[in-house]
Write an enzyme that holds these catalytic residues in place. Structure first.
Site, PDB file in Angstrom:
ATOM      1  N   LYS A  35      41.110   6.820  41.572  1.00  0.00           N
ATOM      2  CA  LYS A  35      41.184   8.283  41.621  1.00  0.00           C
ATOM      3  C   LYS A  35      42.242   8.718  42.649  1.00  0.00           C
ATOM      4  CE  LYS A  35      37.128  10.590  40.611  1.00  0.00           C
ATOM      5  NZ  LYS A  35      35.787  11.086  40.859  1.00  0.00           N
ATOM      6  N   GLU A 150      27.886  24.984  46.891  1.00  0.00           N
ATOM      7  CA  GLU A 150      28.966  25.413  46.013  1.00  0.00           C
ATOM      8  C   GLU A 150      28.382  25.942  44.707  1.00  0.00           C
ATOM      9  OE1 GLU A 150      32.263  25.794  46.556  1.00  0.00           O
ATOM     10  OE2 GLU A 150      31.991  26.750  44.626  1.00  0.00           O
ATOM     11  N   PHE A 151      28.931  27.067  44.237  1.00  0.00           N
ATOM     12  CA  PHE A 151      28.401  27.702  43.027  1.00  0.00           C
ATOM     13  C   PHE A 151      29.412  27.704  41.879  1.00  0.00           C
ATOM     14  CE2 PHE A 151      26.172  29.439  46.680  1.00  0.00           C
ATOM     15  CZ  PHE A 151      24.845  29.265  46.310  1.00  0.00           C
ATOM     16  N   ARG A 153      31.615  26.998  38.572  1.00  0.00           N
ATOM     17  CA  ARG A 153      31.284  26.507  37.227  1.00  0.00           C
ATOM     18  C   ARG A 153      32.456  25.692  36.724  1.00  0.00           C
ATOM     19  NH1 ARG A 153      31.041  32.326  34.906  1.00  0.00           N
ATOM     20  NH2 ARG A 153      32.732  32.335  36.416  1.00  0.00           N
ATOM     21  N   ALA A 254      21.660  31.792  23.179  1.00  0.00           N
ATOM     22  CA  ALA A 254      20.814  30.703  22.676  1.00  0.00           C
ATOM     23  C   ALA A 254      21.701  29.537  22.253  1.00  0.00           C
ATOM     24  CB  ALA A 254      19.991  31.202  21.495  1.00  0.00           C
ATOM     25  N   CYS A 262      24.731  19.726  36.640  1.00  0.00           N
ATOM     26  CA  CYS A 262      23.968  20.483  37.638  1.00  0.00           C
ATOM     27  C   CYS A 262      22.584  20.926  37.178  1.00  0.00           C
ATOM     28  CB  CYS A 262      24.774  21.699  38.089  1.00  0.00           C
ATOM     29  SG  CYS A 262      26.206  21.229  39.064  1.00  0.00           S
ATOM     30  N   LYS A 322      29.940  21.877  27.833  1.00  0.00           N
ATOM     31  CA  LYS A 322      30.412  23.251  27.647  1.00  0.00           C
ATOM     32  C   LYS A 322      31.920  23.197  27.416  1.00  0.00           C
ATOM     33  CE  LYS A 322      31.099  25.600  31.666  1.00  0.00           C
ATOM     34  NZ  LYS A 322      30.766  26.243  32.916  1.00  0.00           N
TER      35      LYS A 322
HETATM   36  P1  NAD Z   1      31.510  13.747  41.124  1.00  0.00           P
HETATM   37  O1  NAD Z   1      30.707  12.584  40.691  1.00  0.00           O
HETATM   38  O2  NAD Z   1      32.533  14.330  40.210  1.00  0.00           O
HETATM   39  O3  NAD Z   1      32.275  13.383  42.485  1.00  0.00           O
HETATM   40  C1  NAD Z   1      31.685  12.705  43.554  1.00  0.00           C
HETATM   41  C2  NAD Z   1      32.773  11.849  44.215  1.00  0.00           C
HETATM   42  O4  NAD Z   1      32.261  11.310  45.433  1.00  0.00           O
HETATM   43  C3  NAD Z   1      33.212  10.657  43.362  1.00  0.00           C
HETATM   44  O5  NAD Z   1      34.618  10.712  43.162  1.00  0.00           O
HETATM   45  C4  NAD Z   1      32.807   9.437  44.194  1.00  0.00           C
HETATM   46  O6  NAD Z   1      33.688   8.346  44.052  1.00  0.00           O
HETATM   47  C5  NAD Z   1      32.843  10.019  45.600  1.00  0.00           C
HETATM   48  N1  NAD Z   1      32.097   9.254  46.600  1.00  0.00           N
HETATM   49  C6  NAD Z   1      30.872   8.688  46.494  1.00  0.00           C
HETATM   50  N2  NAD Z   1      30.545   8.072  47.654  1.00  0.00           N
HETATM   51  C7  NAD Z   1      31.579   8.270  48.524  1.00  0.00           C
HETATM   52  C8  NAD Z   1      31.830   7.890  49.871  1.00  0.00           C
HETATM   53  N3  NAD Z   1      30.938   7.177  50.578  1.00  0.00           N
HETATM   54  N4  NAD Z   1      32.993   8.249  50.421  1.00  0.00           N
HETATM   55  C9  NAD Z   1      33.911   8.961  49.719  1.00  0.00           C
HETATM   56  N5  NAD Z   1      33.728   9.356  48.445  1.00  0.00           N
HETATM   57  C10 NAD Z   1      32.570   9.008  47.836  1.00  0.00           C
HETATM   58  O7  NAD Z   1      30.461  14.873  41.559  1.00  0.00           O
HETATM   59  P2  NAD Z   1      30.641  16.467  41.521  1.00  0.00           P
HETATM   60  O8  NAD Z   1      30.388  16.974  40.164  1.00  0.00           O
HETATM   61  O9  NAD Z   1      31.911  16.824  42.216  1.00  0.00           O
HETATM   62  O10 NAD Z   1      29.397  16.905  42.418  1.00  0.00           O
HETATM   63  C11 NAD Z   1      29.392  16.711  43.809  1.00  0.00           C
HETATM   64  C12 NAD Z   1      28.234  17.505  44.396  1.00  0.00           C
HETATM   65  O11 NAD Z   1      28.468  18.908  44.183  1.00  0.00           O
HETATM   66  C13 NAD Z   1      26.871  17.224  43.760  1.00  0.00           C
HETATM   67  O12 NAD Z   1      25.882  17.309  44.751  1.00  0.00           O
HETATM   68  C14 NAD Z   1      26.723  18.344  42.759  1.00  0.00           C
HETATM   69  O13 NAD Z   1      25.366  18.639  42.489  1.00  0.00           O
HETATM   70  C15 NAD Z   1      27.372  19.491  43.489  1.00  0.00           C
HETATM   71  N6  NAD Z   1      27.882  20.554  42.612  1.00  0.00           N
HETATM   72  C16 NAD Z   1      28.534  20.237  41.456  1.00  0.00           C
HETATM   73  C17 NAD Z   1      29.050  21.241  40.643  1.00  0.00           C
HETATM   74  C18 NAD Z   1      29.768  20.915  39.351  1.00  0.00           C
HETATM   75  O14 NAD Z   1      29.975  21.836  38.553  1.00  0.00           O
HETATM   76  N7  NAD Z   1      30.167  19.671  39.120  1.00  0.00           N
HETATM   77  C19 NAD Z   1      28.913  22.589  41.025  1.00  0.00           C
HETATM   78  C20 NAD Z   1      28.257  22.880  42.232  1.00  0.00           C
HETATM   79  C21 NAD Z   1      27.745  21.846  43.011  1.00  0.00           C
END
Ligand code: NAD
Length: 433
Positions: A35, A150-151, A153, A254, A262, A322
């Site tokens: 990545k 974080e909120f 979408r 619907a 999430c 989505k």
């Molecule tokens: P994701 O899986 O896309 O990204 C997480 C990243 O963290 C990965 O790239 C992974 O390699 C990295 N990671 C894991 N362990 C690590 C470490 N020790 N050091 C450095 N990097 C590390 O997840 P996401 O969708 O971005 O979600 C992250 C958080 O945000 C979650 O808690 C999620 O619930 C929350 N969130 C997500 C969204 C969404 O729409 N995706 C919206 C609001 C909140």
């Protein structure tokens, strides 16, 4: 301010690029070497509209960089955002191992006062748990632990980050709150409300918000079931409800049940949190059950439309949970495809952005070039994700390609009367055929 964002996924990358655009110096860190390599070559590892431009602009202007070097990033940063994943465990609780790993790394490399901010969605008490880990660091430096959920979408993440409805900050120390306001300074001039509260309330605001939105979706999905039984139209019902300003029109579409990274995991987690505190969160437990049942109902809907799916070919248009994202996590298409395959159907599928992720998740699915390729020899065409390109299908061409003109529209994209006039057998959700 010098910032490290740890975890460069959907949230971390948008947060890093957004905070850099606000004028901060941001280093995005990830343990996933591929990545970080891709980002350093100017490639964006996920599909999110507008993210490529925001990233490249801030990289060029010298405010945004990418690394796997956690130690150096922690030492250089005044503020450290934790944005790693918090996936569900089999029992529905949030798996905090990545958050704990990062907290331990911060404790190990702390070289001065730090703000440590959870951006990840974390259960109530996580802030205190991180504080405990940091206190054990033994190197004499202190950290303020804050919650800043974080909120955003997926699909409109940049807009959501740049112009949020609110910024929630959970903290127990006033100086830390002032530093957070500095980090988010441009949002002040836009008069975005800042909700400042304690860490526990902030952590709960995120779960309560997602739980409530998931409830709205399950509610309208059950109204759709009722509509089918009594001959009402869920679209009209949703409009009639949504015009009431106490209800509002959003999240009243619907469909095949909520999915994504999430809502399913956060509703499960909030139910689990309640259980840990010896409380049965009845509404959320019901929402989870309804969502499960709705997904099964969609398999039945396609099967019933076909008569018997055994030996039939079903074309699935849209795989992501989505439109405008490549995210396949917990997509309703996963149980849909599995259910139809179990009943003997052959699956052809197409999604504009999620095919690479989907290929790793499904077996015995023919992945197609576009909607028309997917429609070839189909006994049923299922619209599973409402990508814009499926709203404007050339229906005459579709009709010439399919084995029989049968459409199951799980997103209510088309007008039933028009489809009938075009000569399709047409089934949708909560509306008369
Ligand atoms: P994701 O899986 O896309 O990204 C997480 C990243 O963290 C990965 O790239 C992974 O390699 C990295 N990671 C894991 N362990 C690590 C470490 N020790 N050091 C450095 N990097 C590390 O997840 P996401 O969708 O971005 O979600 C992250 C958080 O945000 C979650 O808690 C999620 O619930 C929350 N969130 C997500 C969204 C969404 O729409 N995706 C919206 C609001 C909140």
């Amino acid at each position: 301010m010098q910032i490290a964002v740890i975890g460069t996924g959907y949230v971390g990358l948008v947060t890093g690029a957004g905070l850099a655009d606000f004028g901060n110096d941001v280093t995005c860190v990830d343990i996933d070497v591929s990545k970080i390599d891709a980002l350093n070559q100017g490639k964006i590892p996920i599909y999110e509209p507008g993210l490529d431009k925001l990233v490249s602009k801030n990289v060029q202007e010298g405010r945004l960089s990418f690394t796997t070097d956690l130690a150096t990033s922690i030492r250089a940063a005044r503020a450290i955002f934790i944005a790693v994943g918090t996936p569900p465990r089999p029992d529905g609780s949030a798996d905090l191992r990545y958050v704990e790993d990062v907290a331990r790394a911060i404790a190990q490399h702390m070289n001065g006062p730090k703000l440590v901010i959870t951006k990840s969605t974390v259960p109530i008490g996580t802030g205190r748990m991180i504080e405990g880990i940091l206190k054990q660091s033994g190197n004499g430096h202190t950290a303020s632990v804050l919650s800043n959920p974080e909120f955003l979408r997926e699909g409109s993440a940049i807009e959501d980050f740049m112009k949020p409805d609110r910024v929630v900050i959970g903290a127990s120390d006033k100086e830390a709150v002032e530093l957070m306001k500095e980090i988010y300074a441009p949002l002040h001039s836009l008069e975005i409300p800042f909700v400042v509260t304690n860490v526990e309330s902030s952590e709960l605001i995120k779960y309560a918000s997602n739980g409530f939105l998931a409830t709205k979706i399950s509610f309208i999905n059950e109204i759709a079931v009722l509509c089918e039984k009594i001959g009402a139209d869920v679209h009209d019902v949703a409009i009639g409800m949504g015009l009431d300003s106490r209800i509002g029109p959003k999240f009243l579409q619907a469909g095949p049940g909520f999915g994504g990274s999430c809502f399913p995991k956060d509703t499960s987690a909030v139910a689990d949190i309640a259980r840990q505190y010896d409380y049965n969160f009845q509404i959320i437990e019901a929402v989870l059950r309804v969502n499960h049942d709705i997904k099964e109902r969609m398999v039945d809907k396609v099967a019933d439309a076909l008569g018997d799916p055994n030996g039939k070919t079903v074309s699935i248009l849209g795989l992501a949970f989505k439109p405008e994202t490549d995210d396949m996590r917990d997509s309703p298409t996963i149980p849909l495809i599995a259910g139809l395959q179990k009943r003997g159907a052959t699956i052809r599928a197409y999604d504009p952005e999620a095919m690479d992720n989907a290929r790793t998740m499904f077996e015995n699915v023919s992945f197609c070039r576009d909607a028309y390729d997917a429609a070839k020899d189909a006994d049923a065409l299922v619209i599973a994700t409402e990508w814009n390109e499926f709203r404007a299908l050339n229906l005459g061409r579709i009709k010439s390609l399919v084995r029989q003109p049968l459409i199951v529209d799980l997103r209510n994209v088309y007008d039933p009367q028009r489809m009938k006039a075009e000569g399709f057998q047409y089934f949708s959700v909560g509306r008369k055929a």
